[in-house]
Design an enzyme around this catalytic site. Structure first.
Site, PDB file in Angstrom:
ATOM      1  N   ILE A  15       0.895  -1.276   0.056  1.00  0.00           N
ATOM      2  CA  ILE A  15      -0.074  -0.037  -0.039  1.00  0.00           C
ATOM      3  C   ILE A  15       0.899   1.302   0.034  1.00  0.00           C
ATOM      4  CG2 ILE A  15      -0.352   0.092   2.514  1.00  0.00           C
ATOM      5  CD1 ILE A  15      -3.316   0.888   2.037  1.00  0.00           C
ATOM      6  N   ALA A  86       6.064  -6.279  -3.378  1.00  0.00           N
ATOM      7  CA  ALA A  86       7.354  -6.863  -4.314  1.00  0.00           C
ATOM      8  C   ALA A  86       8.769  -6.132  -4.017  1.00  0.00           C
ATOM      9  CB  ALA A  86       6.888  -7.128  -5.833  1.00  0.00           C
ATOM     10  N   GLN A  87       9.634  -6.745  -4.184  1.00  0.00           N
ATOM     11  CA  GLN A  87      10.786  -6.167  -4.521  1.00  0.00           C
ATOM     12  C   GLN A  87      10.696  -5.546  -6.041  1.00  0.00           C
ATOM     13  OE1 GLN A  87      13.483  -4.481  -5.837  1.00  0.00           O
ATOM     14  NE2 GLN A  87      14.266  -6.267  -6.952  1.00  0.00           N
ATOM     15  N   SER A  88      10.452  -4.491  -6.391  1.00  0.00           N
ATOM     16  CA  SER A  88       9.964  -4.380  -7.651  1.00  0.00           C
ATOM     17  C   SER A  88      10.922  -3.639  -8.741  1.00  0.00           C
ATOM     18  CB  SER A  88       8.824  -3.513  -7.704  1.00  0.00           C
ATOM     19  OG  SER A  88       9.315  -2.088  -7.297  1.00  0.00           O
ATOM     20  N   SER A 129       3.654  -9.105 -14.503  1.00  0.00           N
ATOM     21  CA  SER A 129       4.414  -8.066 -15.284  1.00  0.00           C
ATOM     22  C   SER A 129       4.719  -8.297 -16.592  1.00  0.00           C
ATOM     23  CB  SER A 129       5.789  -7.665 -14.447  1.00  0.00           C
ATOM     24  OG  SER A 129       6.404  -7.059 -15.198  1.00  0.00           O
ATOM     25  N   GLU A 131       7.534  -7.594 -17.647  1.00  0.00           N
ATOM     26  CA  GLU A 131       8.830  -8.415 -17.609  1.00  0.00           C
ATOM     27  C   GLU A 131       9.022  -9.584 -17.727  1.00  0.00           C
ATOM     28  OE1 GLU A 131      12.176  -6.618 -16.908  1.00  0.00           O
ATOM     29  OE2 GLU A 131      10.802  -5.297 -18.088  1.00  0.00           O
ATOM     30  N   TYR A 153      14.200 -10.505 -11.275  1.00  0.00           N
ATOM     31  CA  TYR A 153      12.642 -10.282 -10.859  1.00  0.00           C
ATOM     32  C   TYR A 153      11.525 -10.760 -11.910  1.00  0.00           C
ATOM     33  CZ  TYR A 153       8.753  -6.931 -11.217  1.00  0.00           C
ATOM     34  OH  TYR A 153       7.523  -6.317 -11.240  1.00  0.00           O
ATOM     35  N   ARG A 188       6.084   7.551  -8.544  1.00  0.00           N
ATOM     36  CA  ARG A 188       6.949   6.530  -9.275  1.00  0.00           C
ATOM     37  C   ARG A 188       8.430   6.746  -8.207  1.00  0.00           C
ATOM     38  NH1 ARG A 188       7.517   1.687 -11.226  1.00  0.00           N
ATOM     39  NH2 ARG A 188       7.567   1.486 -13.244  1.00  0.00           N
TER      40      ARG A 188
HETATM   41  P1  NDP Z   1       6.483  -0.222  -5.650  1.00  0.00           P
HETATM   42  O1  NDP Z   1       8.159  -0.599  -5.651  1.00  0.00           O
HETATM   43  O2  NDP Z   1       6.183   1.146  -5.854  1.00  0.00           O
HETATM   44  O3  NDP Z   1       5.861  -0.632  -4.278  1.00  0.00           O
HETATM   45  C1  NDP Z   1       6.251  -1.924  -3.810  1.00  0.00           C
HETATM   46  C2  NDP Z   1       5.568  -2.207  -2.412  1.00  0.00           C
HETATM   47  O4  NDP Z   1       6.126  -3.354  -1.923  1.00  0.00           O
HETATM   48  C3  NDP Z   1       5.934  -1.212  -1.507  1.00  0.00           C
HETATM   49  O5  NDP Z   1       4.884  -0.737  -0.547  1.00  0.00           O
HETATM   50  C4  NDP Z   1       6.806  -1.731  -0.474  1.00  0.00           C
HETATM   51  O6  NDP Z   1       6.865  -1.534   0.812  1.00  0.00           O
HETATM   52  C5  NDP Z   1       6.356  -3.327  -0.530  1.00  0.00           C
HETATM   53  N1  NDP Z   1       6.995  -4.304  -0.183  1.00  0.00           N
HETATM   54  C6  NDP Z   1       8.311  -4.483  -0.516  1.00  0.00           C
HETATM   55  N2  NDP Z   1       8.850  -5.543   0.161  1.00  0.00           N
HETATM   56  C7  NDP Z   1       7.918  -6.012   1.139  1.00  0.00           C
HETATM   57  C8  NDP Z   1       8.038  -7.143   1.837  1.00  0.00           C
HETATM   58  N3  NDP Z   1       8.901  -7.987   2.226  1.00  0.00           N
HETATM   59  N4  NDP Z   1       6.933  -7.513   2.817  1.00  0.00           N
HETATM   60  C9  NDP Z   1       5.790  -6.284   2.514  1.00  0.00           C
HETATM   61  N5  NDP Z   1       6.019  -5.453   1.696  1.00  0.00           N
HETATM   62  C10 NDP Z   1       6.934  -5.431   0.819  1.00  0.00           C
HETATM   63  O7  NDP Z   1       5.851  -0.981  -7.026  1.00  0.00           O
HETATM   64  P2  NDP Z   1       4.688  -0.361  -7.611  1.00  0.00           P
HETATM   65  O8  NDP Z   1       3.541   0.072  -6.857  1.00  0.00           O
HETATM   66  O9  NDP Z   1       5.157   0.250  -9.055  1.00  0.00           O
HETATM   67  O10 NDP Z   1       4.189  -1.782  -8.420  1.00  0.00           O
HETATM   68  C11 NDP Z   1       3.146  -2.466  -7.748  1.00  0.00           C
HETATM   69  C12 NDP Z   1       3.438  -3.946  -7.921  1.00  0.00           C
HETATM   70  O11 NDP Z   1       2.924  -4.093  -9.294  1.00  0.00           O
HETATM   71  C13 NDP Z   1       4.574  -4.613  -7.764  1.00  0.00           C
HETATM   72  O12 NDP Z   1       4.335  -6.036  -7.361  1.00  0.00           O
HETATM   73  C14 NDP Z   1       5.205  -4.436  -9.079  1.00  0.00           C
HETATM   74  O13 NDP Z   1       6.188  -5.624  -9.092  1.00  0.00           O
HETATM   75  C15 NDP Z   1       4.180  -4.831  -9.836  1.00  0.00           C
HETATM   76  N6  NDP Z   1       4.227  -4.095 -11.193  1.00  0.00           N
HETATM   77  C16 NDP Z   1       4.531  -2.843 -11.521  1.00  0.00           C
HETATM   78  C17 NDP Z   1       4.435  -2.205 -12.661  1.00  0.00           C
HETATM   79  C18 NDP Z   1       4.584  -0.977 -12.926  1.00  0.00           C
HETATM   80  O14 NDP Z   1       5.183  -0.323 -13.910  1.00  0.00           O
HETATM   81  N7  NDP Z   1       4.667   0.119 -11.645  1.00  0.00           N
HETATM   82  C19 NDP Z   1       4.077  -3.076 -13.757  1.00  0.00           C
HETATM   83  C20 NDP Z   1       3.997  -4.596 -13.569  1.00  0.00           C
HETATM   84  C21 NDP Z   1       3.826  -4.912 -12.511  1.00  0.00           C
HETATM   85  P3  NDP Z   1       8.220  -0.444   1.387  1.00  0.00           P
HETATM   86  O15 NDP Z   1       7.227   1.039   1.032  1.00  0.00           O
HETATM   87  O16 NDP Z   1       8.176  -0.624   2.631  1.00  0.00           O
HETATM   88  O17 NDP Z   1       9.170  -0.562   0.426  1.00  0.00           O
HETATM   89  P1  GDR Z   2      11.366  -1.783 -16.087  1.00  0.00           P
HETATM   90  O1  GDR Z   2      11.691  -0.098 -15.496  1.00  0.00           O
HETATM   91  O2  GDR Z   2      12.953  -2.270 -15.819  1.00  0.00           O
HETATM   92  O3  GDR Z   2      10.769  -1.822 -17.218  1.00  0.00           O
HETATM   93  O4  GDR Z   2      10.599  -2.428 -14.682  1.00  0.00           O
HETATM   94  P2  GDR Z   2      12.684   1.040 -15.240  1.00  0.00           P
HETATM   95  O5  GDR Z   2      12.302   2.173 -15.344  1.00  0.00           O
HETATM   96  O6  GDR Z   2      13.656   0.429 -14.271  1.00  0.00           O
HETATM   97  O7  GDR Z   2      13.515   0.508 -16.994  1.00  0.00           O
HETATM   98  C1  GDR Z   2      13.029   0.783 -18.004  1.00  0.00           C
HETATM   99  C2  GDR Z   2      14.136   0.736 -19.100  1.00  0.00           C
HETATM  100  O8  GDR Z   2      14.803   1.952 -19.136  1.00  0.00           O
HETATM  101  C3  GDR Z   2      16.293   1.333 -19.032  1.00  0.00           C
HETATM  102  N1  GDR Z   2      17.186   2.429 -18.287  1.00  0.00           N
HETATM  103  C4  GDR Z   2      17.173   2.544 -17.226  1.00  0.00           C
HETATM  104  N2  GDR Z   2      16.383   2.306 -16.091  1.00  0.00           N
HETATM  105  C5  GDR Z   2      16.873   2.942 -15.130  1.00  0.00           C
HETATM  106  N3  GDR Z   2      16.107   2.393 -13.878  1.00  0.00           N
HETATM  107  N4  GDR Z   2      17.813   3.708 -14.584  1.00  0.00           N
HETATM  108  C6  GDR Z   2      18.508   4.186 -15.635  1.00  0.00           C
HETATM  109  O9  GDR Z   2      19.441   4.959 -15.587  1.00  0.00           O
HETATM  110  C7  GDR Z   2      18.446   3.726 -16.873  1.00  0.00           C
HETATM  111  N5  GDR Z   2      19.032   3.719 -18.279  1.00  0.00           N
HETATM  112  C8  GDR Z   2      18.186   3.180 -19.021  1.00  0.00           C
HETATM  113  C9  GDR Z   2      16.177   0.357 -18.373  1.00  0.00           C
HETATM  114  O10 GDR Z   2      17.486  -0.599 -18.866  1.00  0.00           O
HETATM  115  C10 GDR Z   2      14.825  -0.466 -19.151  1.00  0.00           C
HETATM  116  O11 GDR Z   2      15.360  -0.942 -20.356  1.00  0.00           O
HETATM  117  C11 GDR Z   2       9.370  -1.598 -14.147  1.00  0.00           C
HETATM  118  C12 GDR Z   2       9.309  -1.894 -12.980  1.00  0.00           C
HETATM  119  O12 GDR Z   2       8.130  -1.243 -12.295  1.00  0.00           O
HETATM  120  C13 GDR Z   2       8.772  -3.344 -12.570  1.00  0.00           C
HETATM  121  O13 GDR Z   2       8.496  -3.622 -11.165  1.00  0.00           O
HETATM  122  C14 GDR Z   2       7.530  -3.812 -13.675  1.00  0.00           C
HETATM  123  O14 GDR Z   2       7.326  -5.145 -13.616  1.00  0.00           O
HETATM  124  C15 GDR Z   2       7.857  -3.211 -15.079  1.00  0.00           C
HETATM  125  O15 GDR Z   2       8.244  -1.997 -15.048  1.00  0.00           O
HETATM  126  C16 GDR Z   2       6.778  -3.528 -16.078  1.00  0.00           C
END
Ligand code: NDP
Ligand code: GDR
Length: 332
Positions: A15, A86-88, A129, A131, A153, A188
């Site tokens: 959340i 997630a570790q996202s 995802s 990914e 991931y 973000r």
């Molecule tokens: P964020 O990284 O912003 O948020 C991740 C959340 O997970 C945070 O609230 C974090 O808590 C929590 N978290 C991490 N580790 C744990 C743990 N061990 N136990 C409980 N909570 C934990 O991600 P997004 O909001 O961007 O994404 C939401 C979900 O959707 C994720 O699963 C991501 O992988 C997935 N996703 C995201 C996409 C995107 O483009 N944003 C696209 C596709 C999938 P804390 O604040 O404490 O770190």
């Molecule tokens: P992504 O997002 O890996 O697609 O995962 P990210 O924004 O990290 O990277 C997107 C693309 O940009 C390239 N890139 C860089 N990325 C980062 N972070 N920093 C840099 O300096 C940089 N330069 C170039 C990356 O290599 C990549 O190709 C996100 C996350 O939200 C995931 O949790 C989710 O599942 C996917 O999107 C869909």
């Protein structure tokens, strides 16, 4: 915005993250009682939900810890469970593959088990995802595209995806995967490329930074606007049957296009002197191109994203300018 029957209860893991905070807002607007799982950190990370803390109930818990998930299920008695924790961050997953597998992969199984024990009539959303598609051979990608993840991931998300399908098929639970492509917003995290660019460009414009250092400019993503994607999550759980759906805009753009539009927003047309490539930000294996086909979500969930790429860049740059105290640029 559609509404739900009065008194529905939702449990959100993650959340405090980007999506979790928008989802909590939308569920509150729809009349839900919202519970959020929050893990213990030495410095609490409640920035994204500071405006909601009086309206949601936060429960201590961690996806590592099954007992805490059992308690969260018992305390919230959810009708709907959204597993967003997630570790996202893909980049970090190469340095922390075990933690990523534990949380992003096995954490989903722990939560599904807690649901099976304490809330087997609930509906479960799994944050899958794009990914998972990784090294794509066909484009655009849809629900039938083969997975070929390119990072720890992505591998963990494929495991969680199949765990979700398996709990649906084995136990008849209502479990659905939303296979979402990248979605971004002013909430973000700064480590993701879009926010890194919008923040970096705002700083360069204000004379607070000289360079923006990136790993690559050539990769392409299907970037949408996060509030529209959390609406997708809710719609997915209102469907008559559990199923798996892609959520995407259907457009793909390069990191370079994002950089160019962001600098353009602050009136810098010659952006190249401000950008440096730094191998530190390159990944051992890369996902070169993603582009989603969300026809199934459009037809069955009535979900159509409206915010297009240039507007997304504008929203993010304007937000970072504002956070840094600058005036909003004139409309261009
Ligand atoms: P964020 O990284 O912003 O948020 C991740 C959340 O997970 C945070 O609230 C974090 O808590 C929590 N978290 C991490 N580790 C744990 C743990 N061990 N136990 C409980 N909570 C934990 O991600 P997004 O909001 O961007 O994404 C939401 C979900 O959707 C994720 O699963 C991501 O992988 C997935 N996703 C995201 C996409 C995107 O483009 N944003 C696209 C596709 C999938 P804390 O604040 O404490 O770190
Ligand atoms: P992504 O997002 O890996 O697609 O995962 P990210 O924004 O990290 O990277 C997107 C693309 O940009 C390239 N890139 C860089 N990325 C980062 N972070 N920093 C840099 O300096 C940089 N330069 C170039 C990356 O290599 C990549 O190709 C996100 C996350 O939200 C995931 O949790 C989710 O599942 C996917 O999107 C869909």
């Amino acid at each position: 915005m559609g509404s739900a029957p009065a008194g529905r209860r939702a449990l959100i893991t993650g959340i405090t993250g980007q999506d979790g905070s928008y989802l909590a807002e939308q569920l509150l607007e729809r009349g839900y009682r919202v519970y959020g799982l929050v893990r213990r950190l030495s410095t609490p990370n409640t920035r994204n939900i500071s405006h909601l803390v009086d309206r949601v109930e936060l429960l201590d818990g961690d996806l590592h810890d099954p007992a805490s998930l059992d308690s969260a299920m018992r305390a919230s008695e959810p009708d709907e469970i959204y597993n967003l924790a997630a570790q996202s961050f893909v980049g970090v997953s190469f340095n922390q593959p075990v933690v990523t597998g534990e949380v992003t992969g096995l954490g989903t199984v722990r939560l599904l088990e807690a649901m099976r024990s304490h809330a087997d009539r609930a509906r479960f959303y799994q944050a899958a995802s794009s990914e998972m598609f990784g090294k794509v051979l066909v484009s655009p990608q849809d629900e039938h595209t083969a997975f070929h993840p390119r990072s720890p991931y992505g591998v963990a998300k494929v495991f969680a995806y199949w765990a979700a399908v398996n709990y649906r098929e084995s136990y008849g639970l209502f479990v659905s995967n939303g296979i979402l492509f990248n979605h971004e917003s002013p909430r973000r995290g700064h480590e993701f490329v879009t926010r890194k660019i919008s923040d970096g460009v705002a700083r360069i414009h204000l004379g607070l930074a000289a360079k923006l250092r990136l790993g690559t400019l050539s990769t392409r993503r299907d970037w949408g606007y996060a509030p529209e994607y959390v609406d997708f999550m809710w719609r997915l759980l209102q469907a008559p049957r559990p199923d798996d759906f892609v959520g995407a805009t259907g457009e793909t753009h390069s990191v370079e296009e994002f950089v160019q539009l962001a600098f353009d927003r602050v009136g810098i047309s010659d952006w190249k002197p401000h950008v440096e490539l730094d191998p530190k930000f390159k990944r051992p294996a890369e996902v070169d191109m993603l582009c989603g086909n969300a026809t199934k979500a459009k037809e069955q969930l009535g979900w159509v994203p409206k915010v297009r790429f240039p507007e997304l860049v504008r929203i993010m740059v304007d937000n970072d300018l504002q956070l840094l105290g600058a005036a909003r640029p004139a409309a261009r």
